[in-house]
Design an enzyme around this catalytic site. Structure first.
Site, mmCIF file in Angstrom:
data_model
loop_
_atom_site.group_PDB
_atom_site.id
_atom_site.type_symbol
_atom_site.label_atom_id
_atom_site.label_comp_id
_atom_site.label_asym_id
_atom_site.label_seq_id
_atom_site.Cartn_x
_atom_site.Cartn_y
_atom_site.Cartn_z
ATOM 1 N N ASN A 1 0.822 -1.217 0.000
ATOM 2 C CA ASN A 1 0.000 0.000 0.000
ATOM 3 C C ASN A 1 0.856 1.268 0.000
ATOM 4 O OD1 ASN A 1 0.916 -0.041 2.616
ATOM 5 N ND2 ASN A 1 -1.066 -0.432 3.562
ATOM 6 N N ARG B 1 3.464 7.394 11.159
ATOM 7 C CA ARG B 1 2.912 6.923 12.425
ATOM 8 C C ARG B 1 2.700 8.123 13.356
ATOM 9 N NH1 ARG B 1 1.427 3.218 10.043
ATOM 10 N NH2 ARG B 1 1.955 1.023 10.294
ATOM 11 N N GLN C 1 -4.305 3.670 18.468
ATOM 12 C CA GLN C 1 -5.454 3.552 17.568
ATOM 13 C C GLN C 1 -6.363 2.430 18.041
ATOM 14 O OE1 GLN C 1 -3.342 5.288 13.504
ATOM 15 N NE2 GLN C 1 -4.008 3.198 13.518
ATOM 16 N N HIS D 1 -7.217 6.157 10.231
ATOM 17 C CA HIS D 1 -6.099 5.537 9.512
ATOM 18 C C HIS D 1 -6.628 4.775 8.286
ATOM 19 C CE1 HIS D 1 -2.036 3.219 10.063
ATOM 20 N NE2 HIS D 1 -2.265 3.544 8.816
#
Ligand code: NAD
Length: 398
Positions: free
Chosen positions: A146, A284, A313, A332
């Site tokens: 990704n 991050r 998260q 995210h």
């Protein structure tokens, strides 16, 4: 074997019966020539939602046909959560960075059968890598799956921050038409100095994608790019992050989170940035000191901050980035578009096929192997852990 898979919740209105697009483009290879995930076969439809609990990364048939057990859950935070209980006798754990199951030292040491932690995506900082090294748990991720999805998101966020899209969109949604309000913070990107902290797969792709906007491109990385690439993109290399942030109007952060980069962007570094610069961080959340970022957005030292990564998260409901001025945060999502899901689900399948048949997993997928950093882990990480404080994820209430 028992495979434990932690995935995000299904859509609130159930799994889609129809998708926006009938199909997704078929890619042939990554830009550096690396081949796409290549499992022997797949049992899912590329373009379908795979990263949520009912999507199961398309793994159930494959695993159960071979006599393995698959447990899928989204209950991942707090002492005694389902994932923690199921982990105790799991052989393999799979988790996505978007909704990370924090594999702390305590959890790793409770998992007596655990052999491998698979990151369905890129970025394995949710695993205490030092504990994985010490306990000889292999850690692997689906390198490149990704990276370009994230680079697209970075371009979108640079443009939307500098042009002040979010404010203009809000004005329309509220029924307004005050053009002066809509443009008083809006600029062109053309001519600006854009810099990336790290020019790995994502950072380099973001630089390439920004080049046609006629900007000046800068980078800092612990590995220098080939001279041919520096020349092709007319890049300015910086020996230190301080040097880079001192000259850039927009800084995008693209290094992994590990002990060297944790809280890199603190009050001291932000004070060395140009007044009014923008930060786009899709790497991050914990690479930034969250309160220092919020203070800088309040004071105007930063004109805007955007990204999709938080710590922990899910981000607690009162996380300061949800309410600070001029932010363009999303949950995210940049690396879990439906297009990206098809690639990382195939990559996880490839990894599992190799593991069960005793074939070696591609070197570039390795982060920790046989008690040491290996493959991409040795290239891009340092030893130690960055999971401290992850228990705060329990504070998020649906
Ligand atoms: P990569 O391994 O190709 O690149 C990482 C780069 O960081 C390397 O060039 C490395 O040299 C550099 N680096 C590491 N430590 C550094 C340091 N201390 N100082 C300077 N440079 C340093 O990985 P990638 O595919 O480009 O991904 C980078 C990171 O982006 C991932 O580790 C992950 O945290 C994040 N990511 C986020 C998403 C998302 O959905 N938001 C998706 C994928 C990856």
């Amino acid at each position: 074997m028992k495979v434990l898979c932690i995935l995000y919740d299904d859509p609130t209105d159930g799994m889609p019966s129809k998708y926006a697009l009938d199909s997704i483009p078929k890619l042939e290879k990554y830009p550096d020539g690396m081949s796409l995930p290549s499992p022997k076969s797949i049992d899912f439809n590329p373009g379908d939602l795979l990263g949520c609990v009912s999507g199961e990364l398309g793994l159930r048939k494959f695993l159960e046909d071979q006599g393995h057990t698959l447990v899928v859950t989204s209950d991942k935070d707090g002492d005694g959560c389902k994932a923690e209980i199921e982990l105790e006798d799991a052989d393999i754990v799979i988790s996505q960075p978007f909704f990370p199951f924090y594999l702390t030292r305590k959890r790793i040491e409770s998992a007596k059968n655990l052999k491998m932690a698979v990151t369905a995506g890129i970025g394995s900082d949710h695993v205490d890598l030092q504990a994985a090294i010490d306990n000889k748990i292999d850690v692997v991720e689906v390198t490149f799956c990704n990276s370009r999805s994230v680079a697209e998101h970075i371009v979108m966020m640079i443009l939307s921050l500098v042009r002040d899209y979010h404010n203009q969109h809000r004005i329309v949604n509220e029924g307004g038409w005050n053009i002066a309000d809509a443009v008083k913070r809006s600029y062109d990107v053309e001519g600006m100095h854009i810099g990336t902290v790290a020019a790995g797969r994502i950072g380099l792709d973001a630089l390439r994608k920004m080049k046609p906007f006629d900007v000046h491109l800068h980078y800092f990385d612990r590995h220098r790019l080939p001279e041919s690439v520096e020349q092709e993109l007319n890049l300015t290399f910086h020996e230190s992050v301080e040097s880079l942030v001192g000259v850039c109007d927009v800084v995008t952060i693209n290094c992994p989170l590990h002990p060297e980069t944790e809280h890199l962007f603190d009050d001291a570094l932000i004070s060395k940035m140009k007044r009014g610069a923008y930060i786009v961080n899709t790497a991050r959340g914990k690479i930034c000191d969250k309160d220092a970022i919020a203070r800088a957005c309040e004071s105007g030292q930063l004109s805007g901050y955007a990204g999709d990564v938080w710590f922990p998260q899910p981000a607690p409901n009162d996380h300061v980035w949800r309410s600070m001025p001029n932010h363009g945060m999303t949950p995210h999502t940049s690396g879990t578009s439906l297009s990206a899901q098809a690639r990382y689900a195939a990559g996880v399948r490839e990894i599992l096929e190799c593991f069960f048949s005793g074939e070696s997993i591609r070197d570039e997928y390795l982060i920790v192997k046989d008690g040491d950093l290996a493959g991409m882990g040795a290239h891009s990480y340092s030893k130690g852990t960055a999971t401290d404080g992850s228990e705060e994820a329990e504070k998020y209430k649906k």
